[in-house]
Write an enzyme that holds these catalytic residues in place. Structure first.
Site, PDB file in Angstrom:
ATOM      1  N   GLU A   1      22.160 -25.740   0.823  1.00 52.64           N
ATOM      2  CA  GLU A   1      21.012 -26.455   1.376  1.00 52.64           C
ATOM      3  C   GLU A   1      21.288 -26.568   2.868  1.00 52.64           C
ATOM      4  OE1 GLU A   1      19.151 -29.109   3.208  1.00 52.64           O
ATOM      5  OE2 GLU A   1      20.056 -30.584   1.875  1.00 52.64           O
TER       6      GLU A   1
ATOM      7  N   CYS B   1      17.472 -33.416   7.057  1.00 48.51           N
ATOM      8  CA  CYS B   1      17.170 -31.987   7.090  1.00 48.51           C
ATOM      9  C   CYS B   1      15.696 -31.703   6.840  1.00 48.51           C
ATOM     10  CB  CYS B   1      18.034 -31.237   6.087  1.00 48.51           C
ATOM     11  SG  CYS B   1      17.929 -31.907   4.420  1.00 48.51           S
TER      12      CYS B   1
END
Length: 537
Positions: A308, A342
């Site tokens: 990720e 993020c």
């Protein structure tokens, strides 16, 4: 926007006025239940010291919170060995047994949520309200995967031959290396570890050097509380001894290991976790550059990997949008954890017809809702950035944008330490640095566009594609844009996406695989085809 301070004091202003007395700073000492504040590594069910230690700092004040064991490759190897030994017995446990133990861990996190939240606030800097939210978000993955543990179904496939049966089994891959970031020091661990343990894998966790205390607290929490409810299980299952369950109230020794390390030792520890032949799987959340490095290290032993990585999320407001709702979504998406997530919106694209209205309303919302200060202050909504390097990056992006013609409508300045004013920029163009690289800070650059095609071209030009957001009340447009955005997750008239029930992951250079949801557990399983032959028709 202002600093949040208690009436009649200046205790928050340590960030603005250097040299406040030590007596003032003591107001921000970390007061947490001592059993949760652990500083040693956790390997094979034991707290283990390393030859050296490294400091963990409060990013708001620069004060030292604790000194934590600085693990190196030797300690990392011991953790991998322990996880590998434990895997032989852990994989034999039933899905129901693993489900019960994960549920117990969820209950313990919920029970100790206030103390865990304090740790997050002090080592990460986020406001206490957000830290409490993270603890509950973190616990939700343990709850979710405690349920998913019992839903790992195989298949029976119709055979082309009458004397054969075709079966598909799902089995745990083995030891998983879990490498996590500082911005969600608890949730990024449980989102990975919950799935791994539910599948029957064992893990070695390498937390970020800035925030190891939350990871170590998770190890402590998984061992707190009475083991009475589980003693009968201990008596009847040879894969766990009675002392282990009674002492640790659940997760067996070697199944969950934590090896903190300093920034200097991290490369050597990472090499062990990504290249040791006993490790079958790596899961990493962090920058795209670091993810590529870890993938290269894992390639020699062909490990299963989930990544990720970086995001650069577009936030698009079309003319048909409910502007007030869009402003609310922008505030939620951009300023959570001071812009350090993020999936934070990074590039704000607003159509010409509502551009000025959106900018004006957003500026007003920033004035009314944002308060800077230490995360332990109840009024604080914006804490510090994690360190001075993060603050310097935001300042560099603002300076570059202004030099190219952008206008600063709010903020724009770095304060003392790693505090940066929430900043709103207008007249932003796509040649500016803030539109070409992820910010990870409280910066809102607003780009004007005229057509849907133009907005999509700007949104999709990035080489990453984690999340994207847009606001529209045109149903046909909602379908077109949702399908056209080159991202792994889309928020339609919504600024907050994350939930354990939905898959979390990106496309392009934002990573590999998904976390959470019913799909997340598959990252820790492999398929085995079983052909049962010589059957009489």
């Amino acid at each position: 926007m202002s600093f949040a301070c208690k009436p009649g004091t200046r205790r928050c202003l340590r960030q603005l006025v250097p040299g406040l007395s030590a007596a003032m700073l003591r107001h921000y000492s970390l007061e947490v239940a001592s059993p949760l504040l652990r500083t040693q590594s956790y390997v094979d069910g034991r707290w283990v010291s390393a030859p050296s230690v490294f400091p963990v700092l409060d990013p708001a004040t620069g004060q030292e919170l604790a000194r934590v064991s600085d693990c190196g490759p030797t300690e990392a190897k011991l953790a991998v060995d322990a996880a590998h030994r434990a895997f032989d017995s852990w994989k034999q446990s039933t899905a129901k047994e693993r489900s019960n133990l994960l549920r117990r861990w969820f209950d313990l996190l919920t029970l100790h949520k206030e103390d865990l939240a304090k740790l997050i606030t002090f080592e990460c800097g986020k406001p206490l309200r957000e830290s409490l939210g993270e603890v509950m978000y973190s616990a939700s993955f343990l709850e979710w995967f405690s349920e998913e543990a019992r839903r790992v179904y195989g298949d029976i496939v119709p055979s082309p031959n009458k004397d054969r049966k075709v079966l598909i089994l799902k089995q745990p891959v083995g030891v998983a290396s879990i490498i996590t970031p500082w911005n969600f020091p608890s949730a990024m661990i449980t989102r990975k570890v919950g799935a791994a343990l539910a599948a029957g894998c064992t893990v070695v966790v390498k937390p970020a050097e800035d925030t190891p205390l939350s990871a170590l607290a998770l190890a402590e929490v998984r061992g707190r509380g009475s083991g009475d409810a589980l003693r009968s299980t201990a008596r009847t299952h040879s894969w766990l001894s009675f002392p282990q369950l009674a002492e640790q109230a659940g997760i067996p020794a070697g199944v969950f290991n934590v090896v903190p390390s300093s920034r200097e030792n991290t490369p050597a520890v990472g090499k062990v976790l990504c290249s040791d032949p006993q490790v079958a799987k790596i899961s990493f959340t962090g920058s795209t550059a670091t993810g590529k490095l870890l993938l290269r290290m894992a390639a020699d032993t062909v490990k299963k990997a989930s990544m990720e990585l970086g995001g650069h999320a577009p936030f698009i407001v079309f003319d048909s949008a409910d502007v007030d709702a869009a402003v609310g979504g922008a505030m939620a998406s951009k300023f959570r954890n001071s812009g350090q997530t993020c999936v934070c919106s990074n590039r704000f694209l607003v159509q010409s017809g509502v551009y000025q209205r959106f900018v004006d309303k957003l500026g007003k919302a920033m004035d009314e809702q944002l308060r800077l200060g230490h995360g332990s202050e109840p009024e604080t909504t914006q804490g510090p950035l994690i360190n001075s390097r993060a603050a310097e990056k935001v300042v560099e992006q603002v300076s570059d944008a202004v030099s190219r013609g952008a206008k600063v409508l709010r903020g724009g300045k770095r304060l003392h330490g790693s505090f940066v004013e929430p900043t709103l920029l207008a007249d932003v163009t796509t040649d500016m640095l803030c539109t070409r690289e992820e910010t990870f800070g409280p910066l809102v650059p607003v780009i004007r566009f005229d057509t849907e095609e133009e907005a999509l071209a700007i949104a999709n030009v990035a080489n990453v594609g984690l999340a994207g957001y847009f606001y529209s009340q045109d149903v046909a447009q909602i379908w077109r844009v949702s399908e056209a955005l080159d991202v792994g997750m889309v928020g339609v008239n919504e600024g907050l996406l994350s939930t354990p029930e939905a898959p979390f992951g990106g496309v392009k250079q934002s990573g590999l695989g998904s976390e959470g949801s019913k799909y997340g557990i598959n990252e820790y399983l492999h398929l085995k085809y079983m052909c049962l032959g010589s059957l009489k028709p």
